[in-house]
Design a protein around this motif. Structure first.
Motif, short mmCIF file in Angstrom:
data_model
loop_
_atom_site.label_atom_id
_atom_site.label_comp_id
_atom_site.label_asym_id
_atom_site.label_seq_id
_atom_site.Cartn_x
_atom_site.Cartn_y
_atom_site.Cartn_z
N ARG A 129 -9.67 0.84 4.22
CA ARG A 129 -9.13 2.17 4.50
C ARG A 129 -8.97 2.99 3.22
NH1 ARG A 129 -6.93 4.12 9.31
NH2 ARG A 129 -7.00 6.37 9.13
N ALA A 130 -8.57 2.33 2.12
CA ALA A 130 -8.35 3.05 0.87
C ALA A 130 -9.64 3.64 0.33
CB ALA A 130 -7.72 2.12 -0.17
N GLU A 131 -10.78 3.00 0.62
CA GLU A 131 -12.07 3.52 0.17
C GLU A 131 -12.39 4.86 0.82
OE1 GLU A 131 -15.21 0.77 0.68
OE2 GLU A 131 -14.43 -0.69 -0.76
N ARG A 132 -11.79 5.08 2.00
CA ARG A 132 -12.08 6.30 2.75
C ARG A 132 -10.94 7.31 2.65
NH1 ARG A 132 -13.73 2.79 8.12
NH2 ARG A 132 -15.46 1.65 7.18
N LYS A 133 -9.85 6.94 2.02
CA LYS A 133 -8.67 7.81 1.95
C LYS A 133 -8.13 7.79 0.53
CE LYS A 133 -5.70 10.23 4.60
NZ LYS A 133 -6.06 11.29 5.56
N ASP A 134 -8.44 8.82 -0.25
CA ASP A 134 -8.08 8.84 -1.66
C ASP A 134 -6.57 8.77 -1.89
OD1 ASP A 134 -10.71 8.96 -2.35
OD2 ASP A 134 -10.75 11.14 -2.57
N ALA A 135 -5.79 9.18 -0.89
CA ALA A 135 -4.34 9.22 -1.08
C ALA A 135 -3.71 7.84 -1.11
CB ALA A 135 -3.69 10.05 0.03
N LEU A 136 -4.45 6.81 -0.67
CA LEU A 136 -3.88 5.47 -0.58
C LEU A 136 -4.19 4.65 -1.83
CD1 LEU A 136 -4.69 4.47 3.11
CD2 LEU A 136 -2.76 5.78 2.21
N GLU A 137 -3.22 3.85 -2.25
CA GLU A 137 -3.42 2.92 -3.36
C GLU A 137 -2.96 1.54 -2.92
OE1 GLU A 137 -2.25 2.23 -8.06
OE2 GLU A 137 -2.31 4.24 -7.20
N VAL A 138 -3.83 0.55 -3.14
CA VAL A 138 -3.53 -0.82 -2.78
C VAL A 138 -3.02 -1.56 -4.01
CG1 VAL A 138 -4.46 -2.96 -1.82
CG2 VAL A 138 -5.37 -0.75 -1.06
N ILE A 139 -1.86 -2.20 -3.88
CA ILE A 139 -1.22 -2.90 -4.99
C ILE A 139 -1.05 -4.37 -4.65
CG2 ILE A 139 0.87 -3.06 -6.41
CD1 ILE A 139 1.36 -0.06 -5.60
N PHE A 140 -1.58 -5.23 -5.49
CA PHE A 140 -1.33 -6.66 -5.35
C PHE A 140 -0.21 -7.03 -6.32
CE2 PHE A 140 -5.87 -6.18 -4.22
CZ PHE A 140 -5.77 -6.56 -2.88
N PRO A 141 0.98 -7.36 -5.80
CA PRO A 141 2.15 -7.55 -6.66
C PRO A 141 1.90 -8.55 -7.79
CG PRO A 141 2.77 -7.64 -4.35
CD PRO A 141 1.27 -7.64 -4.39
N VAL A 147 0.86 -1.19 0.00
CA VAL A 147 0.00 0.00 0.00
C VAL A 147 0.89 1.23 0.00
CG1 VAL A 147 -1.94 1.16 1.10
CG2 VAL A 147 -1.67 -1.30 1.36
N ILE A 148 0.59 2.17 -0.87
CA ILE A 148 1.44 3.36 -1.01
C ILE A 148 0.61 4.63 -0.87
CG2 ILE A 148 3.05 2.18 -2.56
CD1 ILE A 148 1.71 3.77 -4.87
N ASN A 149 1.31 5.70 -0.54
CA ASN A 149 0.73 7.04 -0.59
C ASN A 149 0.93 7.56 -2.02
OD1 ASN A 149 0.72 10.01 -0.53
ND2 ASN A 149 0.45 9.76 1.67
N ARG A 150 -0.16 7.80 -2.72
CA ARG A 150 -0.06 8.19 -4.13
C ARG A 150 0.79 9.44 -4.34
NH1 ARG A 150 -5.80 6.89 -4.49
NH2 ARG A 150 -6.11 5.01 -5.73
N GLU A 151 0.71 10.38 -3.41
CA GLU A 151 1.45 11.62 -3.57
C GLU A 151 2.95 11.39 -3.62
OE1 GLU A 151 0.26 14.34 -0.54
OE2 GLU A 151 -1.82 14.46 -1.23
N ALA A 152 3.42 10.37 -2.90
CA ALA A 152 4.85 10.06 -2.89
C ALA A 152 5.33 9.54 -4.24
CB ALA A 152 5.17 9.05 -1.80
N PHE A 153 4.39 9.06 -5.07
CA PHE A 153 4.76 8.51 -6.37
C PHE A 153 4.22 9.35 -7.52
CE2 PHE A 153 5.38 5.02 -3.50
CZ PHE A 153 6.47 4.33 -4.03
N GLU A 154 3.80 10.57 -7.22
CA GLU A 154 3.29 11.45 -8.27
C GLU A 154 4.38 11.69 -9.31
OE1 GLU A 154 0.92 15.71 -8.73
OE2 GLU A 154 1.56 14.99 -6.76
#
Length: 334
Positions: A235-247, A133-140
Motif C-alpha cells: 500500500r505504501a508504494e501506491r500512497k506517498d503519505a504512508l511510511e512503514v517503520i520496522f521498530p 505504519v504512519i501518515n507522514r503528514e501527521a509527523f511533519e
C-alpha cells in the motif's frame, strides 16, 4: 493470466453462504484434473500470483481460493476438515495447534529445513515482520518514532491530535493480532505501556491488516500498530503519505504457514502445491504484489522470528488466554 481467474458467482439459495467470505475466486476454471480448495488469510492480490504460477505449470489443476480471517479459518477447519484441501494462515500458533491436534496430513516427501516445518505437516514459506505504519503528514516537523517508546512519547505529546486516530488489532477476534500481542508482551513491558496509552486515546480496533491500512490511507487514522509489513509495503508504494517503520527496539516477525488437511480429497495435488510454495520463487521479489520470501536463519537479518515450536501453544491454553485478554482489555478498553 486473466483466463486463469474466474470470479465465482453463487446463485441463490447459496448467496447468503457466499457472503461469509472476504473473497472467493476460481483459478483455471474448467481444468479437467484435480480441484484444490484453499482457505487462506492472505489477501487475494498477494496470493493470486502464486496460484497463477502453480496452475501455469500444472494446467490440469484448478484452484478455488477462499479468504477469511485467521480465527475464522481455525473454526471452519475444525468444524469441517473435509471442506478444504490446503490451509494457509499468518496465525502460526493456531496453525501449529491444528497440526498438533491431528488436522494436518504428514507429507514425507517435502524437503524443508527443520526450523521451517513441524513434524512434516506444517510448512513455513514467508518471513514477515510486524510494522508501525504512519501518515507522514501527521509527523511533519516531528521526529519519526522508530521504537515503541518513541511512539509512546509522540502520542503523549499530542493527545488531542491522535485521539481516535490510532489503530491496532482487536486481539479478541484476530488470530494474528493475538499472536503478535502475546509475542510483544513476552519481549518487553513496553507493549503494555503502549496499549495503555492507545487505550487512553480511544484506539480503533480492527480485525485485520487490510482494513487498518485502508483507514490509514483514507486518513481515518494516523498510526497503525503491528500491521503486517508485507501488506503495508504494497500500500505504501501506491500512497506517498504512508511510511512503514520496522521498530528498532525489537521486531516481531512471523512466518506464514501452510498445511494439507488430513481429510483432503486431493492429496497429490495438495502436496504438489505445498512443494511449489516452499521450493520455488514464482513471483519477482520486486513485484508490488509479491509476498516476501522465507529468510534463512543466520542470514543478513536481525529480525526476531517467532519459532515454529511448542512454545507457540502457551497462550492458547484457555486459562492463559483468559488472563491475557483480561489484562489487554484493562489496558485498551478504557
Amino acid at each position: 493470466m486473466r483466463s486463469l481467474v474466474t470470479l465465482v458467482f453463487l446463485a441463490f439459495p447459496c448467496f447468503l453462504w457466499a457472503q461469509d467470505w472476504e473473497d472467493q475466486l476460481v483459478f483455471n476454471d474448467g481444468a479437467e484434473g484435480a480441484h484444490l480448495r484453499i482457505i487462506s488469510s492472505t489477501d487475494t492480490v498477494l496470493f493470486a500470483p502464486l496460484i497463477e504460477g502453480f496452475v501455469a505449470r500444472n494446467p490440469s489443476i484448478s484452484v478455488e481460493y477462499f479468504v477469511s480471517g485467521t480465527a475464522d479459518i481455525d473454526r471452519r477447519v475444525r468444524a469441517s476438515p473435509d471442506a478444504f484441501d490446503i490451509v494457509v494462515s499468518s496465525a502460526m500458533d493456531l496453525q501449529l495447534k491444528l497440526a498438533n491436534d491431528g488436522f494436518a496430513l504428514a507429507l514425507k516427501d517435502i524437503e524443508a529445513p527443520h526450523w521451517t516445518q513441524w513434524h512434516q505437516s506444517l510448512f513455513a514459506f514467508t518471513t514477515e515482520p510486524a510494522a508501525i505504519v504512519i501518515n507522514r503528514e501527521a509527523f511533519e516537523g516531528q521526529d519519526i518514532p522508530h521504537t515503541r517508546q518513541s511512539l509512546i512519547e509522540a502520542l503523549r505529546e499530542r493527545p488531542e491530535e491522535f485521539r481516535g486516530k490510532v489503530g491496532t488489532y482487536d486481539v479478541r477476534e484476530s488470530g494474528l493480532g493475538y499472536l503478535f500481542a502475546t509475542q510483544d508482551a513476552r519481549a518487553s513491558e513496553t507493549y503494555w505501556r503502549l496499549m495503555e496509552v492507545m487505550g487512553g486515546l480511544d484506539v480503533r480496533l480492527y480485525c485485520c491488516s487490510g482494513e487498518m491500512i485502508n483507514d490509514l490511507a483514507d486518513g481515518k487514522i494516523l498510526v497503525a500498530y503491528n500491521v503486517l509489513g508485507s501488506y503495508a509495503a504494497v500500500r505504501a508504494e501506491r500512497k506517498d503519505a504512508l511510511e512503514v517503520i520496522f521498530p528498532t527496539d525489537f521486531q516481531t516477525t512471523m512466518m506464514r504457514t501452510a498445511l494439507v488437511s488430513e481429510e483432503t480429497q486431493e492429496p497429490d495435488a495438495a502436496e504438489a502445491f505445498i512443494n511449489y510454495l516452499i521450493t520455488e520463487k514464482p513471483v519477482a521479489q520486486d513485484s508490488p504484489s509479491s509476498l516476501p520470501p522465507l529468510v534463512l536463519q543466520n542470514g543478513a537479518t536481525d529480525r526476531e522470528t517467532i519459532g515454529l515450536n511448542p512454545s507457540l501453544l502457551t497462550f492458547l491454553d484457555d486459562l492463559k488466554r483468559k488472563k491475557f485478554l483480561s489484562a489487554w482489555e484493562n489496558a485498551v478498553i478504557q
